[in-house]
Design an enzyme around this catalytic site. Sequence first.
Site, PDB file in Angstrom:
ATOM      1  N   SER A   1      14.272  -1.272  10.674  1.00  0.00           N
ATOM      2  CA  SER A   1      13.905  -0.504  11.748  1.00  0.00           C
ATOM      3  C   SER A   1      14.621  -0.300  12.761  1.00  0.00           C
ATOM      4  CB  SER A   1      12.320  -0.975  12.228  1.00  0.00           C
ATOM      5  OG  SER A   1      11.595  -0.997  11.010  1.00  0.00           O
TER       6      SER A   1
ATOM      7  N   THR B   1       4.983  -5.070  11.298  1.00  0.00           N
ATOM      8  CA  THR B   1       4.982  -5.276   9.586  1.00  0.00           C
ATOM      9  C   THR B   1       4.450  -6.396   9.082  1.00  0.00           C
ATOM     10  OG1 THR B   1       6.453  -4.866   8.064  1.00  0.00           O
ATOM     11  CG2 THR B   1       7.464  -6.004   9.826  1.00  0.00           C
TER      12      THR B   1
ATOM     13  N   LYS C   1      -0.380  -6.501  10.381  1.00  0.00           N
ATOM     14  CA  LYS C   1      -0.815  -5.126  10.500  1.00  0.00           C
ATOM     15  C   LYS C   1      -2.342  -5.198  10.686  1.00  0.00           C
ATOM     16  CE  LYS C   1       2.655  -2.519   7.918  1.00  0.00           C
ATOM     17  NZ  LYS C   1       2.772  -1.486   6.977  1.00  0.00           N
TER      18      LYS C   1
ATOM     19  N   ASP D   1       1.909   5.188   8.133  1.00  0.00           N
ATOM     20  CA  ASP D   1       2.660   5.062   6.801  1.00  0.00           C
ATOM     21  C   ASP D   1       2.105   6.207   5.988  1.00  0.00           C
ATOM     22  OD1 ASP D   1       3.904   2.656   6.853  1.00  0.00           O
ATOM     23  OD2 ASP D   1       1.990   1.447   6.197  1.00  0.00           O
TER      24      ASP D   1
ATOM     25  N   ALA E   1      -1.170  -0.939   1.698  1.00  0.00           N
ATOM     26  CA  ALA E   1      -0.363   0.345   1.563  1.00  0.00           C
ATOM     27  C   ALA E   1      -0.982   1.466   0.990  1.00  0.00           C
ATOM     28  CB  ALA E   1       1.110   0.177   0.772  1.00  0.00           C
TER      29      ALA E   1
ATOM     30  N   ASN F   1      -6.565  -0.220 -10.036  1.00  0.00           N
ATOM     31  CA  ASN F   1      -5.690  -1.453  -9.392  1.00  0.00           C
ATOM     32  C   ASN F   1      -6.043  -2.566 -10.279  1.00  0.00           C
ATOM     33  OD1 ASN F   1      -4.464  -2.979  -7.233  1.00  0.00           O
ATOM     34  ND2 ASN F   1      -6.537  -3.751  -6.946  1.00  0.00           N
TER      35      ASN F   1
ATOM     36  N   ALA G   1     -12.435  -4.349  -8.351  1.00  0.00           N
ATOM     37  CA  ALA G   1     -13.248  -4.420  -7.194  1.00  0.00           C
ATOM     38  C   ALA G   1     -12.508  -3.764  -6.211  1.00  0.00           C
ATOM     39  CB  ALA G   1     -13.581  -5.804  -6.969  1.00  0.00           C
TER      40      ALA G   1
ATOM     41  N   GLN H   1       7.654   7.003   8.147  1.00  0.00           N
ATOM     42  CA  GLN H   1       6.712   6.210   8.909  1.00  0.00           C
ATOM     43  C   GLN H   1       7.336   6.149  10.341  1.00  0.00           C
ATOM     44  OE1 GLN H   1       6.680   2.909   9.828  1.00  0.00           O
ATOM     45  NE2 GLN H   1       8.627   2.729   8.621  1.00  0.00           N
TER      46      GLN H   1
HETATM   47  P1  NDP Z   1      -0.377  -5.807  -0.852  1.00  0.00           P
HETATM   48  O1  NDP Z   1      -0.368  -7.202  -0.977  1.00  0.00           O
HETATM   49  O2  NDP Z   1      -1.491  -5.631   0.445  1.00  0.00           O
HETATM   50  O3  NDP Z   1      -1.087  -5.133  -2.018  1.00  0.00           O
HETATM   51  C1  NDP Z   1      -0.439  -5.470  -3.444  1.00  0.00           C
HETATM   52  C2  NDP Z   1      -0.937  -4.421  -4.335  1.00  0.00           C
HETATM   53  O4  NDP Z   1      -0.403  -4.547  -5.410  1.00  0.00           O
HETATM   54  C3  NDP Z   1      -2.497  -4.607  -4.623  1.00  0.00           C
HETATM   55  O5  NDP Z   1      -3.265  -3.614  -5.169  1.00  0.00           O
HETATM   56  C4  NDP Z   1      -2.247  -5.726  -5.837  1.00  0.00           C
HETATM   57  O6  NDP Z   1      -3.085  -5.836  -7.016  1.00  0.00           O
HETATM   58  C5  NDP Z   1      -1.004  -4.984  -6.429  1.00  0.00           C
HETATM   59  N1  NDP Z   1      -0.140  -6.058  -7.375  1.00  0.00           N
HETATM   60  C6  NDP Z   1       0.561  -7.020  -7.148  1.00  0.00           C
HETATM   61  N2  NDP Z   1       1.229  -7.569  -8.016  1.00  0.00           N
HETATM   62  C7  NDP Z   1       0.641  -6.759  -9.019  1.00  0.00           C
HETATM   63  C8  NDP Z   1       1.050  -6.731 -10.451  1.00  0.00           C
HETATM   64  N3  NDP Z   1       2.036  -7.925 -11.088  1.00  0.00           N
HETATM   65  N4  NDP Z   1       0.654  -5.773 -11.326  1.00  0.00           N
HETATM   66  C9  NDP Z   1      -0.163  -5.105 -10.808  1.00  0.00           C
HETATM   67  N5  NDP Z   1      -0.651  -4.682  -9.527  1.00  0.00           N
HETATM   68  C10 NDP Z   1      -0.110  -5.875  -8.816  1.00  0.00           C
HETATM   69  O7  NDP Z   1       0.879  -4.973  -0.292  1.00  0.00           O
HETATM   70  P2  NDP Z   1       0.928  -3.649   0.279  1.00  0.00           P
HETATM   71  O8  NDP Z   1      -0.001  -2.719  -0.186  1.00  0.00           O
HETATM   72  O9  NDP Z   1       1.218  -3.640   1.626  1.00  0.00           O
HETATM   73  O10 NDP Z   1       2.366  -3.266  -0.271  1.00  0.00           O
HETATM   74  C11 NDP Z   1       2.362  -2.533  -1.571  1.00  0.00           C
HETATM   75  C12 NDP Z   1       4.011  -1.876  -2.036  1.00  0.00           C
HETATM   76  O11 NDP Z   1       4.356  -1.038  -1.336  1.00  0.00           O
HETATM   77  C13 NDP Z   1       4.948  -3.198  -1.765  1.00  0.00           C
HETATM   78  O12 NDP Z   1       6.141  -2.952  -2.802  1.00  0.00           O
HETATM   79  C14 NDP Z   1       5.720  -2.777  -0.500  1.00  0.00           C
HETATM   80  O13 NDP Z   1       7.078  -2.873  -0.357  1.00  0.00           O
HETATM   81  C15 NDP Z   1       5.377  -0.972  -0.735  1.00  0.00           C
HETATM   82  N6  NDP Z   1       5.275  -0.402   0.855  1.00  0.00           N
HETATM   83  C16 NDP Z   1       6.132   0.646   0.900  1.00  0.00           C
HETATM   84  C17 NDP Z   1       6.351   1.133   2.105  1.00  0.00           C
HETATM   85  C18 NDP Z   1       7.483   2.156   2.629  1.00  0.00           C
HETATM   86  O14 NDP Z   1       7.444   2.612   3.651  1.00  0.00           O
HETATM   87  N7  NDP Z   1       8.198   2.626   1.493  1.00  0.00           N
HETATM   88  C19 NDP Z   1       5.302   0.764   3.191  1.00  0.00           C
HETATM   89  C20 NDP Z   1       4.381   0.041   2.978  1.00  0.00           C
HETATM   90  C21 NDP Z   1       4.492  -0.576   1.623  1.00  0.00           C
HETATM   91  P3  NDP Z   1      -4.468  -6.869  -6.814  1.00  0.00           P
HETATM   92  O15 NDP Z   1      -5.585  -6.305  -5.512  1.00  0.00           O
HETATM   93  O16 NDP Z   1      -5.027  -6.961  -8.185  1.00  0.00           O
HETATM   94  O17 NDP Z   1      -3.887  -8.138  -6.031  1.00  0.00           O
END
Ligand code: NDP
Length: 273
Positions: free
Chosen positions: A17, A62, A66, A103, A131, A151, A155, A242
Amino acid sequence: MTREFCVLGNPIAHSRSPQIHELFAQQFEHNLCYRRQLATVDRFSRVVAGLFRQGLAGANVTVPFKVQAYQLVTRTTAEASFARAVNTLIPQRDGGLLGANTDGKGLLYDLKRQGVDLSGCKVLLIGAGGAARGVLKNLLDAKPEGIWIYNRTTANARALSELSTGVHCVESWSSLAAVDVVINATSASLFGQLPDVPERMYRHAEFIYDMFYGAELTGFLKHVQQVSDARCSDGLGMLVGQAAESYRLWWGSELPRIEPVIRVLRQQLVEPS
Ligand code: NDP
Protein backbone atom coordinates in the site's frame (compact mmCIF):
# COMPACT_ATOMS: atom_id res chain seq x y z
CA MET A 1 1.40 20.43 3.43
CA THR A 2 2.17 16.72 3.80
CA ARG A 3 -0.80 14.55 4.74
CA GLU A 4 -0.10 11.38 6.71
CA PHE A 5 -1.66 7.96 6.12
CA CYS A 6 -0.98 4.40 7.17
CA VAL A 7 -2.08 0.81 6.66
CA LEU A 8 -2.82 -1.22 9.79
CA GLY A 9 -2.43 -5.00 9.76
CA ASN A 10 -0.70 -7.96 11.30
CA PRO A 11 1.55 -8.99 9.63
CA ILE A 12 2.13 -5.78 7.70
CA ALA A 13 5.75 -5.75 6.46
CA HIS A 14 4.68 -7.23 3.08
CA SER A 15 2.07 -4.53 2.36
CA ARG A 16 2.43 -2.77 -0.99
CA SER A 17 0.00 0.00 0.00
CA PRO A 18 2.69 2.63 0.78
CA GLN A 19 4.21 2.25 -2.67
CA ILE A 20 0.82 2.24 -4.43
CA HIS A 21 -0.27 5.45 -2.69
CA GLU A 22 3.09 7.13 -3.35
CA LEU A 23 2.66 6.35 -7.06
CA PHE A 24 -0.88 7.80 -7.00
CA ALA A 25 0.37 10.93 -5.19
CA GLN A 26 2.95 11.46 -7.94
CA GLN A 27 0.12 11.53 -10.50
CA PHE A 28 -1.50 14.50 -8.69
CA GLU A 29 1.68 16.06 -7.23
CA HIS A 30 0.19 15.56 -3.77
CA ASN A 31 2.46 15.50 -0.69
CA LEU A 32 1.88 12.29 1.18
CA CYS A 33 3.58 10.23 3.85
CA TYR A 34 2.15 6.67 3.99
CA ARG A 35 3.57 4.07 6.36
CA ARG A 36 2.91 0.55 7.62
CA GLN A 37 1.55 0.21 11.16
CA LEU A 38 1.68 -3.12 12.97
CA ALA A 39 -1.14 -3.57 15.50
CA THR A 40 -2.49 -6.31 17.73
CA VAL A 41 -6.11 -7.34 18.21
CA ASP A 42 -6.04 -6.13 21.84
CA ARG A 43 -4.60 -2.71 21.06
CA PHE A 44 -6.17 -2.04 17.63
CA SER A 45 -8.83 0.46 18.81
CA ARG A 46 -6.38 2.39 20.98
CA VAL A 47 -3.78 2.53 18.19
CA VAL A 48 -6.40 3.85 15.73
CA ALA A 49 -7.68 6.47 18.18
CA GLY A 50 -4.14 7.62 18.96
CA LEU A 51 -3.16 7.94 15.30
CA PHE A 52 -6.20 10.02 14.37
CA ARG A 53 -5.73 12.20 17.50
CA GLN A 54 -2.27 12.99 16.15
CA GLY A 55 -3.75 14.18 12.84
CA LEU A 56 -3.67 11.10 10.59
CA ALA A 57 -5.55 11.95 7.37
CA GLY A 58 -6.70 8.38 6.68
CA ALA A 59 -5.89 4.71 7.14
CA ASN A 60 -6.26 1.44 5.34
CA VAL A 61 -7.05 -1.66 7.34
CA THR A 62 -6.08 -5.15 6.32
CA VAL A 63 -6.07 -8.69 7.75
CA PRO A 64 -7.06 -9.37 10.53
CA PHE A 65 -8.69 -6.04 11.48
CA LYS A 66 -11.39 -5.37 8.87
CA VAL A 67 -14.29 -6.52 11.09
CA GLN A 68 -12.87 -4.80 14.19
CA ALA A 69 -12.55 -1.59 12.16
CA TYR A 70 -16.22 -1.90 11.14
CA GLN A 71 -17.15 -2.12 14.82
CA LEU A 72 -15.29 1.02 15.83
CA VAL A 73 -16.36 3.49 13.12
CA THR A 74 -19.19 5.98 13.69
CA ARG A 75 -20.55 5.86 10.10
CA THR A 76 -20.22 3.44 7.20
CA THR A 77 -20.62 3.53 3.43
CA ALA A 78 -23.28 1.26 1.89
CA GLU A 79 -20.61 -1.24 0.84
CA ALA A 80 -19.09 -1.40 4.32
CA SER A 81 -22.55 -1.92 5.91
CA PHE A 82 -23.24 -4.75 3.49
CA ALA A 83 -19.82 -6.35 4.01
CA ARG A 84 -19.78 -5.63 7.75
CA ALA A 85 -16.08 -4.99 7.22
CA VAL A 86 -14.02 -1.86 6.63
CA ASN A 87 -10.73 -1.41 4.78
CA THR A 88 -10.61 2.41 4.71
CA LEU A 89 -10.93 4.88 7.60
CA ILE A 90 -11.75 8.52 6.87
CA PRO A 91 -11.72 11.07 9.73
CA GLN A 92 -14.84 13.26 9.94
CA ARG A 93 -15.17 16.92 11.00
CA ASP A 94 -17.22 15.91 14.07
CA GLY A 95 -14.34 13.75 15.33
CA GLY A 96 -15.94 10.47 14.20
CA LEU A 97 -14.65 8.01 11.63
CA LEU A 98 -16.28 7.00 8.35
CA GLY A 99 -15.59 3.38 7.40
CA ALA A 100 -15.57 2.35 3.75
CA ASN A 101 -14.99 -0.96 2.03
CA THR A 102 -13.36 -0.37 -1.34
CA ASP A 103 -12.64 -3.99 -2.36
CA GLY A 104 -15.76 -4.27 -4.54
CA LYS A 105 -15.13 -1.02 -6.40
CA GLY A 106 -11.50 -2.12 -6.82
CA LEU A 107 -12.63 -5.36 -8.44
CA LEU A 108 -15.10 -3.57 -10.72
CA TYR A 109 -12.49 -0.98 -11.78
CA ASP A 110 -10.19 -3.85 -12.74
CA LEU A 111 -12.94 -5.69 -14.63
CA LYS A 112 -13.83 -2.48 -16.49
CA ARG A 113 -10.16 -1.89 -17.33
CA GLN A 114 -10.20 -5.32 -18.92
CA GLY A 115 -13.40 -4.69 -20.85
CA VAL A 116 -15.58 -6.97 -18.72
CA ASP A 117 -19.19 -5.82 -18.24
CA LEU A 118 -21.16 -8.00 -15.84
CA SER A 119 -24.60 -6.71 -16.81
CA GLY A 120 -26.80 -9.62 -17.87
CA CYS A 121 -24.04 -12.14 -17.07
CA LYS A 122 -24.21 -15.28 -14.99
CA VAL A 123 -21.45 -14.98 -12.40
CA LEU A 124 -19.98 -17.83 -10.35
CA LEU A 125 -18.34 -16.54 -7.17
CA ILE A 126 -16.17 -19.19 -5.53
CA GLY A 127 -15.63 -18.58 -1.81
CA ALA A 128 -17.72 -17.05 0.93
CA GLY A 129 -15.15 -15.40 3.20
CA GLY A 130 -14.39 -11.73 3.79
CA ALA A 131 -13.31 -11.00 0.21
CA ALA A 132 -16.45 -12.56 -1.31
CA ARG A 133 -18.68 -10.66 1.10
CA GLY A 134 -16.72 -7.46 0.50
CA VAL A 135 -17.35 -7.47 -3.26
CA LEU A 136 -20.89 -8.83 -3.33
CA LYS A 137 -22.75 -5.51 -3.18
CA ASN A 138 -20.73 -4.02 -6.04
CA LEU A 139 -21.18 -7.20 -8.10
CA LEU A 140 -24.95 -6.90 -7.60
CA ASP A 141 -24.82 -3.19 -8.52
CA ALA A 142 -23.30 -4.24 -11.87
CA LYS A 143 -26.68 -5.89 -12.68
CA PRO A 144 -25.68 -9.45 -13.53
CA GLU A 145 -28.41 -11.95 -14.44
CA GLY A 146 -27.50 -13.71 -11.20
CA ILE A 147 -24.64 -14.56 -8.86
CA TRP A 148 -24.08 -18.17 -7.84
CA ILE A 149 -21.87 -18.69 -4.79
CA TYR A 150 -20.02 -21.95 -4.28
CA ASN A 151 -18.00 -22.54 -1.14
CA ARG A 152 -16.21 -25.50 0.48
CA THR A 153 -18.41 -24.96 3.54
CA THR A 154 -21.89 -24.72 2.03
CA ALA A 155 -23.42 -23.05 5.09
CA ASN A 156 -21.20 -19.98 4.56
CA ALA A 157 -22.29 -19.70 0.91
CA ARG A 158 -25.92 -20.09 1.96
CA ALA A 159 -25.57 -17.29 4.53
CA LEU A 160 -24.18 -14.93 1.84
CA SER A 161 -26.88 -15.91 -0.65
CA GLU A 162 -29.51 -14.86 1.89
CA LEU A 163 -28.25 -11.27 1.90
CA SER A 164 -29.96 -10.32 -1.36
CA THR A 165 -32.23 -11.50 -4.12
CA GLY A 166 -30.30 -12.45 -7.23
CA VAL A 167 -27.71 -14.35 -5.19
CA HIS A 168 -27.93 -18.15 -5.15
CA CYS A 169 -26.08 -20.81 -3.22
CA VAL A 170 -24.67 -23.68 -5.29
CA GLU A 171 -25.77 -26.70 -3.28
CA SER A 172 -25.39 -29.10 -6.20
CA TRP A 173 -23.66 -28.58 -9.55
CA SER A 174 -26.55 -30.21 -11.40
CA SER A 175 -28.56 -27.00 -10.82
CA LEU A 176 -26.08 -24.82 -12.76
CA ALA A 177 -25.34 -25.54 -16.43
CA ALA A 178 -22.86 -22.80 -17.35
CA VAL A 179 -21.75 -19.30 -16.36
CA ASP A 180 -20.18 -16.36 -18.22
CA VAL A 181 -17.77 -15.12 -15.55
CA VAL A 182 -16.00 -16.98 -12.72
CA ILE A 183 -14.43 -15.12 -9.78
CA ASN A 184 -12.24 -17.06 -7.37
CA ALA A 185 -12.42 -15.43 -3.93
CA THR A 186 -10.99 -18.36 -1.97
CA SER A 187 -7.61 -18.55 -0.27
CA ALA A 188 -7.15 -22.12 -1.57
CA SER A 189 -4.10 -20.99 -3.61
CA LEU A 190 -2.33 -20.04 -0.37
CA PHE A 191 -2.36 -23.73 0.49
CA GLY A 192 -1.49 -24.94 -3.02
CA GLN A 193 -5.04 -26.27 -3.41
CA LEU A 194 -7.83 -25.86 -5.95
CA PRO A 195 -11.50 -25.21 -5.23
CA ASP A 196 -13.61 -28.27 -5.91
CA VAL A 197 -15.43 -26.94 -9.01
CA PRO A 198 -16.30 -29.02 -12.10
CA GLU A 199 -14.11 -28.22 -15.12
CA ARG A 200 -17.16 -27.49 -17.29
CA MET A 201 -17.74 -24.32 -15.25
CA TYR A 202 -14.40 -23.00 -16.50
CA ARG A 203 -14.72 -24.46 -20.02
CA HIS A 204 -17.87 -22.50 -20.86
CA ALA A 205 -16.89 -19.23 -19.15
CA GLU A 206 -15.67 -16.20 -21.10
CA PHE A 207 -13.71 -14.55 -18.31
CA ILE A 208 -12.11 -15.99 -15.18
CA TYR A 209 -10.70 -13.87 -12.35
CA ASP A 210 -8.55 -14.96 -9.42
CA MET A 211 -8.37 -12.43 -6.58
CA PHE A 212 -5.05 -13.99 -5.59
CA TYR A 213 -1.88 -12.83 -7.36
CA GLY A 214 1.84 -13.48 -7.32
CA ALA A 215 5.02 -13.45 -9.36
CA GLU A 216 3.80 -16.37 -11.45
CA LEU A 217 0.39 -17.30 -12.78
CA THR A 218 -1.61 -18.49 -9.76
CA GLY A 219 -2.18 -22.22 -9.31
CA PHE A 220 -5.89 -21.66 -9.92
CA LEU A 221 -5.32 -19.87 -13.23
CA LYS A 222 -2.76 -22.47 -14.34
CA HIS A 223 -5.42 -25.13 -13.81
CA VAL A 224 -8.11 -23.08 -15.53
CA GLN A 225 -5.93 -22.48 -18.59
CA GLN A 226 -5.51 -26.21 -19.05
CA VAL A 227 -9.24 -26.72 -19.45
CA SER A 228 -10.60 -23.43 -20.81
CA ASP A 229 -9.95 -20.77 -23.45
CA ALA A 230 -11.49 -18.07 -21.22
CA ARG A 231 -9.63 -14.79 -20.78
CA CYS A 232 -7.99 -14.82 -17.35
CA SER A 233 -6.74 -12.30 -14.82
CA ASP A 234 -5.20 -12.40 -11.38
CA GLY A 235 -6.09 -9.96 -8.60
CA LEU A 236 -3.22 -7.47 -8.81
CA GLY A 237 -5.48 -4.95 -10.56
CA MET A 238 -8.08 -5.33 -7.79
CA LEU A 239 -5.42 -4.54 -5.19
CA VAL A 240 -4.50 -1.36 -7.04
CA GLY A 241 -8.17 -0.55 -7.75
CA GLN A 242 -9.23 -0.76 -4.10
CA ALA A 243 -6.33 1.52 -3.19
CA ALA A 244 -7.37 3.96 -5.91
CA GLU A 245 -10.86 4.18 -4.43
CA SER A 246 -9.44 4.81 -0.94
CA TYR A 247 -7.24 7.52 -2.43
CA ARG A 248 -10.23 9.17 -4.13
CA LEU A 249 -12.19 9.16 -0.85
CA TRP A 250 -9.34 10.67 1.18
CA TRP A 251 -8.25 13.34 -1.26
CA GLY A 252 -11.58 14.15 -2.91
CA SER A 253 -9.68 13.83 -6.17
CA GLU A 254 -10.46 12.06 -9.41
CA LEU A 255 -9.75 8.36 -9.41
CA PRO A 256 -5.99 7.87 -9.84
CA ARG A 257 -4.86 6.05 -12.98
CA ILE A 258 -4.62 2.36 -12.17
CA GLU A 259 -2.90 0.93 -15.25
CA PRO A 260 0.57 2.53 -14.80
CA VAL A 261 0.68 1.46 -11.15
CA ILE A 262 -0.23 -2.12 -12.04
CA ARG A 263 2.62 -2.10 -14.58
CA VAL A 264 5.16 -1.01 -11.94
CA LEU A 265 3.99 -3.61 -9.42
CA ARG A 266 3.87 -6.39 -12.01
CA GLN A 267 7.43 -5.60 -13.05
CA GLN A 268 8.59 -5.75 -9.43
CA LEU A 269 6.80 -9.05 -8.83
CA VAL A 270 8.48 -10.59 -11.83
CA GLU A 271 11.91 -9.03 -11.22
CA PRO A 272 12.28 -8.28 -7.49
CA SER A 273 15.26 -5.98 -6.83
P1 NDP B 1 -11.16 -15.61 4.31
O1 NDP B 1 -10.25 -16.36 5.22
O2 NDP B 1 -12.14 -14.66 4.88
O3 NDP B 1 -12.00 -16.66 3.41
C1 NDP B 1 -11.36 -17.72 2.78
C2 NDP B 1 -12.30 -18.38 1.79
O4 NDP B 1 -11.55 -19.36 1.05
C3 NDP B 1 -13.46 -19.13 2.44
O5 NDP B 1 -14.56 -19.12 1.56
C4 NDP B 1 -12.88 -20.54 2.59
O6 NDP B 1 -13.87 -21.54 2.63
C5 NDP B 1 -12.13 -20.65 1.28
N1 NDP B 1 -11.03 -21.63 1.35
C6 NDP B 1 -9.93 -21.59 2.13
N2 NDP B 1 -9.13 -22.65 1.89
C7 NDP B 1 -9.74 -23.38 0.91
C8 NDP B 1 -9.41 -24.56 0.25
N3 NDP B 1 -8.28 -25.25 0.52
N4 NDP B 1 -10.26 -25.03 -0.71
C9 NDP B 1 -11.40 -24.34 -1.00
N5 NDP B 1 -11.77 -23.19 -0.38
C10 NDP B 1 -10.95 -22.72 0.57
O7 NDP B 1 -10.17 -14.90 3.26
P2 NDP B 1 -10.53 -13.63 2.35
O8 NDP B 1 -11.92 -13.81 1.87
O9 NDP B 1 -10.15 -12.40 3.05
O10 NDP B 1 -9.48 -13.78 1.13
C11 NDP B 1 -9.70 -14.74 0.09
C12 NDP B 1 -8.68 -14.53 -1.02
O11 NDP B 1 -8.87 -13.29 -1.66
C13 NDP B 1 -7.22 -14.54 -0.53
O12 NDP B 1 -6.46 -15.29 -1.45
C14 NDP B 1 -6.81 -13.08 -0.59
O13 NDP B 1 -5.42 -12.94 -0.87
C15 NDP B 1 -7.65 -12.59 -1.76
N6 NDP B 1 -7.92 -11.15 -1.69
C16 NDP B 1 -7.44 -10.37 -2.70
C17 NDP B 1 -7.67 -9.02 -2.70
C18 NDP B 1 -7.12 -8.18 -3.80
O14 NDP B 1 -7.16 -6.94 -3.69
N7 NDP B 1 -6.61 -8.76 -4.86
C19 NDP B 1 -8.45 -8.36 -1.62
C20 NDP B 1 -8.95 -9.28 -0.62
C21 NDP B 1 -8.66 -10.63 -0.67
P3 NDP B 1 -14.54 -22.03 4.02
O15 NDP B 1 -15.69 -21.10 4.28
O16 NDP B 1 -14.95 -23.41 3.73
O17 NDP B 1 -13.45 -21.94 5.08
